[in-house]
Motif scaffolding. Structure first.
Motif, PDB file in Angstrom:
ATOM      1  N   UNK A   1     -25.585   0.057  51.823  1.00 11.39           N
ATOM      2  CA  UNK A   1     -24.901   0.966  50.901  1.00 11.39           C
ATOM      3  C   UNK A   1     -24.217   0.194  49.772  1.00 11.39           C
ATOM      4  N   UNK A   2     -23.712  -0.980  50.092  1.00 11.29           N
ATOM      5  CA  UNK A   2     -23.039  -1.793  49.079  1.00 11.29           C
ATOM      6  C   UNK A   2     -24.007  -2.244  47.994  1.00 11.29           C
ATOM      7  N   UNK A   3     -25.268  -2.418  48.322  1.00  7.31           N
ATOM      8  CA  UNK A   3     -26.263  -2.797  47.330  1.00  7.31           C
ATOM      9  C   UNK A   3     -26.282  -1.792  46.173  1.00  7.31           C
ATOM     10  N   UNK A   4     -26.015  -0.530  46.489  1.00  6.66           N
ATOM     11  CA  UNK A   4     -26.022   0.529  45.475  1.00  6.66           C
ATOM     12  C   UNK A   4     -24.607   0.952  45.093  1.00  6.66           C
ATOM     13  N   UNK A   5     -23.608   0.162  45.522  1.00  5.47           N
ATOM     14  CA  UNK A   5     -22.202   0.480  45.241  1.00  5.47           C
ATOM     15  C   UNK A   5     -21.882   1.897  45.707  1.00  5.47           C
TER      16      UNK A   5
ATOM     17  N   UNK B   1     -16.136   1.261  54.321  1.00  3.23           N
ATOM     18  CA  UNK B   1     -14.933   0.573  53.847  1.00  3.23           C
ATOM     19  C   UNK B   1     -14.022   0.247  55.020  1.00  3.23           C
ATOM     20  N   UNK B   2     -13.859   1.188  55.943  1.00  3.20           N
ATOM     21  CA  UNK B   2     -13.011   0.959  57.112  1.00  3.20           C
ATOM     22  C   UNK B   2     -13.553  -0.180  57.969  1.00  3.20           C
ATOM     23  N   UNK B   3     -14.885  -0.244  58.110  1.00  4.85           N
ATOM     24  CA  UNK B   3     -15.498  -1.318  58.891  1.00  4.85           C
ATOM     25  C   UNK B   3     -15.205  -2.671  58.262  1.00  4.85           C
ATOM     26  N   UNK B   4     -15.369  -2.786  56.941  1.00  2.00           N
ATOM     27  CA  UNK B   4     -15.129  -4.057  56.269  1.00  2.00           C
ATOM     28  C   UNK B   4     -13.644  -4.428  56.321  1.00  2.00           C
ATOM     29  N   UNK B   5     -12.769  -3.436  56.182  1.00  2.00           N
ATOM     30  CA  UNK B   5     -11.336  -3.712  56.254  1.00  2.00           C
ATOM     31  C   UNK B   5     -10.918  -4.181  57.641  1.00  2.00           C
ATOM     32  N   UNK B   6     -11.690  -3.832  58.660  1.00  2.00           N
ATOM     33  CA  UNK B   6     -11.365  -4.299  60.013  1.00  2.00           C
ATOM     34  C   UNK B   6     -11.596  -5.788  60.183  1.00  2.00           C
ATOM     35  N   UNK B   7     -12.277  -6.429  59.226  1.00  2.00           N
ATOM     36  CA  UNK B   7     -12.525  -7.869  59.293  1.00  2.00           C
ATOM     37  C   UNK B   7     -11.574  -8.663  58.401  1.00  2.00           C
ATOM     38  N   UNK B   8     -10.531  -8.001  57.860  1.00  2.00           N
ATOM     39  CA  UNK B   8      -9.522  -8.709  57.081  1.00  2.00           C
ATOM     40  C   UNK B   8      -8.588  -9.431  58.040  1.00  2.00           C
TER      41      UNK B   8
ATOM     42  N   UNK C   1     -10.922 -10.693  46.965  1.00  2.00           N
ATOM     43  CA  UNK C   1      -9.934 -10.079  46.090  1.00  2.00           C
ATOM     44  C   UNK C   1     -10.291 -10.223  44.604  1.00  2.00           C
ATOM     45  N   UNK C   2     -10.820 -11.374  44.211  1.00  6.99           N
ATOM     46  CA  UNK C   2     -11.093 -11.626  42.795  1.00  6.99           C
ATOM     47  C   UNK C   2     -12.569 -11.484  42.430  1.00  6.99           C
ATOM     48  N   UNK C   3     -13.367 -10.920  43.317  1.00  3.80           N
ATOM     49  CA  UNK C   3     -14.768 -10.678  42.987  1.00  3.80           C
ATOM     50  C   UNK C   3     -14.844  -9.655  41.859  1.00  3.80           C
ATOM     51  N   UNK C   4     -15.566  -9.951  40.782  1.00  4.91           N
ATOM     52  CA  UNK C   4     -15.546  -9.065  39.610  1.00  4.91           C
ATOM     53  C   UNK C   4     -16.381  -7.807  39.767  1.00  4.91           C
ATOM     54  N   UNK C   5     -17.297  -7.763  40.733  1.00  4.36           N
ATOM     55  CA  UNK C   5     -18.218  -6.631  40.825  1.00  4.36           C
ATOM     56  C   UNK C   5     -18.679  -6.460  42.262  1.00  4.36           C
ATOM     57  N   UNK C   6     -19.353  -5.321  42.492  1.00  4.18           N
ATOM     58  CA  UNK C   6     -19.912  -5.087  43.828  1.00  4.18           C
ATOM     59  C   UNK C   6     -21.007  -6.105  44.134  1.00  4.18           C
TER      60      UNK C   6
ATOM     61  N   UNK D   1     -10.991  -1.536  47.500  1.00  2.00           N
ATOM     62  CA  UNK D   1     -12.170  -0.770  47.952  1.00  2.00           C
ATOM     63  C   UNK D   1     -12.866  -0.016  46.828  1.00  2.00           C
ATOM     64  N   UNK D   2     -12.204   0.136  45.660  1.00  2.00           N
ATOM     65  CA  UNK D   2     -12.846   0.854  44.555  1.00  2.00           C
ATOM     66  C   UNK D   2     -14.060   0.105  44.024  1.00  2.00           C
ATOM     67  N   UNK D   3     -14.113  -1.200  44.277  1.00  2.00           N
ATOM     68  CA  UNK D   3     -15.265  -1.981  43.821  1.00  2.00           C
ATOM     69  C   UNK D   3     -16.520  -1.710  44.658  1.00  2.00           C
ATOM     70  N   UNK D   4     -16.350  -0.980  45.766  1.00  2.00           N
ATOM     71  CA  UNK D   4     -17.480  -0.726  46.663  1.00  2.00           C
ATOM     72  C   UNK D   4     -18.092   0.649  46.448  1.00  2.00           C
ATOM     73  N   UNK D   5     -17.475   1.458  45.602  1.00  2.00           N
ATOM     74  CA  UNK D   5     -17.923   2.837  45.443  1.00  2.00           C
ATOM     75  C   UNK D   5     -18.085   3.157  43.955  1.00  2.00           C
TER      76      UNK D   5
END
Length: 377
Positions: free
Chosen positions: A93-97, A104-111, A335-340, A364-368
């Protein structure tokens, strides 16, 4: 190729070409637009800049490719756990932003964090794993801190090796007009640097010196990354990773030394390397003289010839430098990644959910929000 084949009437001299790549990963470096971008025109006009005309020619070539093979089997994240399957879905899904709230919740669980159930950076499996970050300045600072920590924890003395620099006679042919205007061209009767200028060049960060360090602070066992294609047949290529096993040096002043040869044991070589007189997978990296452009503290550029071994410490790497790697333990700073595309590049290096850890919270706005029309097309 056209000149070599004496056929300038056909693209690539009439040779059939196969290109491989992933549009979900990072677009071209520097400031140019990707050929698929709508910002790259199809018409060449004499009023256009040289770079604009080159991009238009590239787009015309790009549109001649009509056969596309899409590979759909994921060869990196192949673990069968429930969270591994969710990670594969999130990355797709991230490939298509177009990440869902569950992604998002899954990725945040790895912070990483201190609370119960949060992944911990101090786990042994993540110790000394290179952190993927978006900024070169962050990479350089993490490497600087990592060198001191590694030497302290392993009881190894740090040794600093200096480059041998000389003023370069000619301007850089690849520099832009703006860079040429900013290039310093001191009047001189010799190419030897003054002591003040030499100290300034030594203290510049690796980012400002084309990633060829003025000072290398090393110790035995330290992880490093090779930054030049020195011997591809021996897996000594740009981006190859290894650990230091020894070196030979020479004095350049009463209190300073320069590297002659650095001996590195490759840690992820695709094939076994065995050179006469050296242990398995140990390769010599010799010093070489390269012409580089250094960005000075005042914002101007200075062209010099630098003699140094082309390696840097490997406690951090950039998202561009991480491309093409598979990492069982993948530490990322998003945090500083400029794009998806940058975020996808960082996260997709990991092969498992449990082996992925994110250093700090991310936006998380960079993922959607969906990708641009040109990229989707």
């Amino acid at each position: 190729m056209c000149a070599a084949l004496k056929n300038d009437g056909a693209p690539f001299g009439g040779i059939n070409m196969i290109f491989a790549g992933d549009f979900a990963q990072l677009p071209p470096a520097m400031s140019g637009n990707a050929l698929y971008s709508h910002k790259v025109g199809r018409v060449i006009h004499r009023t256009h800049s040289h770079a604009h005309q080159q991009a238009s020619i590239g787009k015309a070539l790009w549109h001649q490719f009509t056969t596309v093979v899409i590979l759909r089997e994921n060869m990196r994240q192949r673990s069968q756990g429930a969270n591994d399957a969710k990670l594969r879905t999130a990355l797709e899904n991230l490939r298509y932003k177009s990440c869902t709230p569950e992604d998002v919740k899954l990725l945040q669980s790895r912070v990483a964090g201190c609370g119960p159930g949060r992944p911990k950076l101090n786990q042994p499996c993540f110790r000394n794993v290179s952190i993927i970050t978006a900024w070169n300045t962050h990479r350089d600072k993490i490497n600087e801190l990592g060198c001191a920590r590694f030497a302290r924890e392993n009881g190894q003395p740090l040794t600093t090796f200096y480059s041998v620099d000389k003023l370069s006679a000619n301007a850089d042919d690849n520099a832009t007009k703006k860079q040429r205007r900013q290039t310093m061209n001191p009047r001189r009767s010799t190419n030897i640097l003054s002591a003040e200028l030499q100290d300034c060049l030594w203290n510049l960060s690796h980012t400002l010196t084309d990633h060829l360090p003025g000072k290398l602070t090393l110790c035995v066992g330290m992880p490093v990354m090779i930054k030049i294609n020195e011997a591809t047949e021996c897996c000594v290529t740009n981006g190859a990773e290894g650990v230091i096993v020894g070196w030979k040096s020479r004095p350049i002043s009463e209190d300073k030394e320069a590297l002659e040869t650095l001996f590195v044991k490759l840690t992820a070589a695709p094939t076994t390397v065995k050179l006469d007189g050296l242990p398995e997978n140990v390769v010599p990296i010799s010093h070489q003289s390269r012409k580089i452009r250094c960005k000075m503290p005042n914002g101007n550029f200075l062209s010099i010839s630098r003699d140094q071994v082309s390696v840097i410490p490997n406690f951090a790497m950039t998202d561009f430098g991480s491309q093409g790697r598979t990492r069982p333990h993948n530490v990322c700073d998003l945090q500083n990644c400029p794009s998806h595309q940058s975020i996808y590049t960082c996260l997709s290096r990991g092969s498992t959910y449990s082996g992925t850890i994110i250093v700090q919270p991310f936006d998380p706005r960079k993922l959607t929000g969906g990708i641009s029309g040109s990229l989707r097309q």
